[in-house]
Design a protein around this motif. Structure first.
Motif, PDB file in Angstrom:
ATOM      1  N   ARG A  22      23.521  36.910  41.195  1.00 38.37           N
ATOM      2  CA  ARG A  22      24.708  36.692  40.382  1.00 38.37           C
ATOM      3  C   ARG A  22      24.516  37.361  39.034  1.00 38.37           C
ATOM      4  NH1 ARG A  22      29.229  34.391  40.287  1.00 38.37           N
ATOM      5  NH2 ARG A  22      28.993  33.664  42.432  1.00 38.37           N
ATOM      6  N   TYR A  23      25.548  38.088  38.565  1.00 38.83           N
ATOM      7  CA  TYR A  23      25.464  38.724  37.253  1.00 38.83           C
ATOM      8  C   TYR A  23      26.491  38.178  36.271  1.00 38.83           C
ATOM      9  CZ  TYR A  23      29.469  41.750  38.552  1.00 38.83           C
ATOM     10  OH  TYR A  23      30.708  42.230  38.924  1.00 38.83           O
ATOM     11  N   GLY A  24      27.261  37.186  36.710  1.00 33.57           N
ATOM     12  CA  GLY A  24      28.258  36.544  35.864  1.00 33.57           C
ATOM     13  C   GLY A  24      28.737  35.284  36.544  1.00 33.57           C
ATOM     14  N   SER A  25      29.662  34.585  35.890  1.00 34.09           N
ATOM     15  CA  SER A  25      30.116  33.299  36.416  1.00 34.09           C
ATOM     16  C   SER A  25      31.308  33.415  37.353  1.00 34.09           C
ATOM     17  CB  SER A  25      30.472  32.367  35.257  1.00 34.09           C
ATOM     18  OG  SER A  25      31.507  32.934  34.466  1.00 34.09           O
ATOM     19  N   GLY A  26      31.955  34.572  37.392  1.00 30.36           N
ATOM     20  CA  GLY A  26      33.140  34.740  38.225  1.00 30.36           C
ATOM     21  C   GLY A  26      32.818  34.799  39.704  1.00 30.36           C
ATOM     22  N   ALA A  27      33.829  34.526  40.530  1.00 31.07           N
ATOM     23  CA  ALA A  27      33.626  34.482  41.977  1.00 31.07           C
ATOM     24  C   ALA A  27      33.139  35.814  42.533  1.00 31.07           C
ATOM     25  CB  ALA A  27      34.933  34.075  42.666  1.00 31.07           C
ATOM     26  N   GLU A  58      31.511  38.136  40.675  1.00 26.64           N
ATOM     27  CA  GLU A  58      30.445  38.682  39.831  1.00 26.64           C
ATOM     28  C   GLU A  58      29.087  38.428  40.483  1.00 26.64           C
ATOM     29  OE1 GLU A  58      32.535  38.735  35.468  1.00 26.64           O
ATOM     30  OE2 GLU A  58      31.486  36.901  36.055  1.00 26.64           O
ATOM     31  N   VAL A  59      28.892  39.094  41.594  1.00 33.27           N
ATOM     32  CA  VAL A  59      27.696  38.922  42.400  1.00 33.27           C
ATOM     33  C   VAL A  59      27.368  40.260  43.052  1.00 33.27           C
ATOM     34  CG1 VAL A  59      29.000  38.185  44.444  1.00 33.27           C
ATOM     35  CG2 VAL A  59      26.622  37.460  44.172  1.00 33.27           C
ATOM     36  N   GLN A  85      32.377  44.419  33.663  1.00 33.89           N
ATOM     37  CA  GLN A  85      31.606  43.850  34.771  1.00 33.89           C
ATOM     38  C   GLN A  85      30.571  44.849  35.284  1.00 33.89           C
ATOM     39  OE1 GLN A  85      35.086  42.647  37.127  1.00 33.89           O
ATOM     40  NE2 GLN A  85      34.384  40.529  36.920  1.00 33.89           N
ATOM     41  N   ASP A  99      27.718  44.585  32.982  1.00 32.17           N
ATOM     42  CA  ASP A  99      26.940  43.365  33.200  1.00 32.17           C
ATOM     43  C   ASP A  99      26.047  43.494  34.431  1.00 32.17           C
ATOM     44  OD1 ASP A  99      28.111  42.224  30.965  1.00 32.17           O
ATOM     45  OD2 ASP A  99      29.548  41.022  32.102  1.00 32.17           O
TER      46      ASP A  99
END
Length: 252
Positions: free
Chosen positions: A28-33, A35-36, A98, A101
């Motif tokens: 995972r690179y962020g909290s969004g669905a 962002e993986v 993104q 990130d």
């Protein structure tokens, strides 16, 4: 030459086979669905190349492109494939954030700037990561670098670009990579020989523009390939495209 739906079905089948044979690590690179990313590992000390997928910033995700990983892994290069949010739910500028990130997450994991490569819209993002000094090198496959020609097309319905935003996000208007830093000044532009004249023009013009400003650039025209089959060499560990990603400069 196969139509693009046939090619994409081949991508999906190849990706399912690749994931079964070489299960990726999900990062995972962020909290969004979305962002993986999937990481296909070649070994604990292997360099990582980040692949940014195409779809005109409005289609597809990482699951379509797992098939590109086995050839590179067999050559000792790990491959990270992130998903990202899509237009029209987000603006193109957010998608670029993104991409940053994701690349920075890989950089934090390895301590080195990765090679970044991408197709179509992903070629735009790969060159953007190079411009910002986040990548050690970039390989853009049928990239879109100048966004203004998209404004009058149907592709802009989802993107909603006006002239000001298109110019601001066109990497043709961005700074070239900093030549004072070791590495980070190599850009390859690969394009299919059967692409539209606009794709070929953009690749040639981007390489010429940055090449004139001190970046090591090259253009490779893949004979007989269209906008979709241009990715086919990524399935062949002995292809020139895979060899280039393996050999292209890696730097800290």
């Amino acid at each position: 030459m196969p139509d693009h739906q046939t090619v994409m079905l081949r991508w999906k089948a190849g990706s399912e086979a690749a994931r079964a044979a070489l299960p990726p690590v999900e990062l995972r690179y962020g909290s969004g669905a979305r962002e993986v990313m999937d990481l296909f590992e070649a070994g604990p000390e292997s360099p990582i190349a980040v692949f940014l997928h195409g779809g005109y910033w409005q289609a597809l995700d990482r699951s379509w492109f797992s098939w590109i990983a086995p050839a590179l892994v067999s050559r000792g290069v790990s491959v990270a494939i992130p998903s990202y949010d899509l237009a029209p739910s987000v603006r193109l500028g957010r998608i670029l954030m993104q991409a940053r990130d994701a690349v920075e997450a890989v950089r934090a994991r390895t301590g080195a700037r990765p090679v970044v490569f991408g197709h179509s819209a992903g070629g735009h993002m790969a060159s953007a990561m190079l411009s910002e000094g986040r990548a050690s090198a970039a390989l853009a496959i049928s990239g879109v670098f100048d966004l203004e020609p998209l404004i009058p097309t149907s592709l802009n319905v989802a993107l909603g670009l006006d002239v000001s935003e298109a110019r601001a996000l066109s990497v043709t208007n961005w700074p070239v990579p900093d030549g004072s830093t070791p590495g980070g000044t190599t850009l390859d532009c690969w394009v299919g020989g059967e692409e539209s004249p606009e794709f070929i023009r953009q690749s040639r013009d981007m390489a010429a523009l940055w090449g004139a400003r001190g970046v090591e650039t090259r253009v490779e025209v893949v004979a007989g390939a269209d906008h979709f089959t241009v990715l086919d060499p990524l399935a062949d560990a002995g292809s020139g495209m895979v060899r280039r990603i393996v050999e292209i400069p890696h730097a800290t």
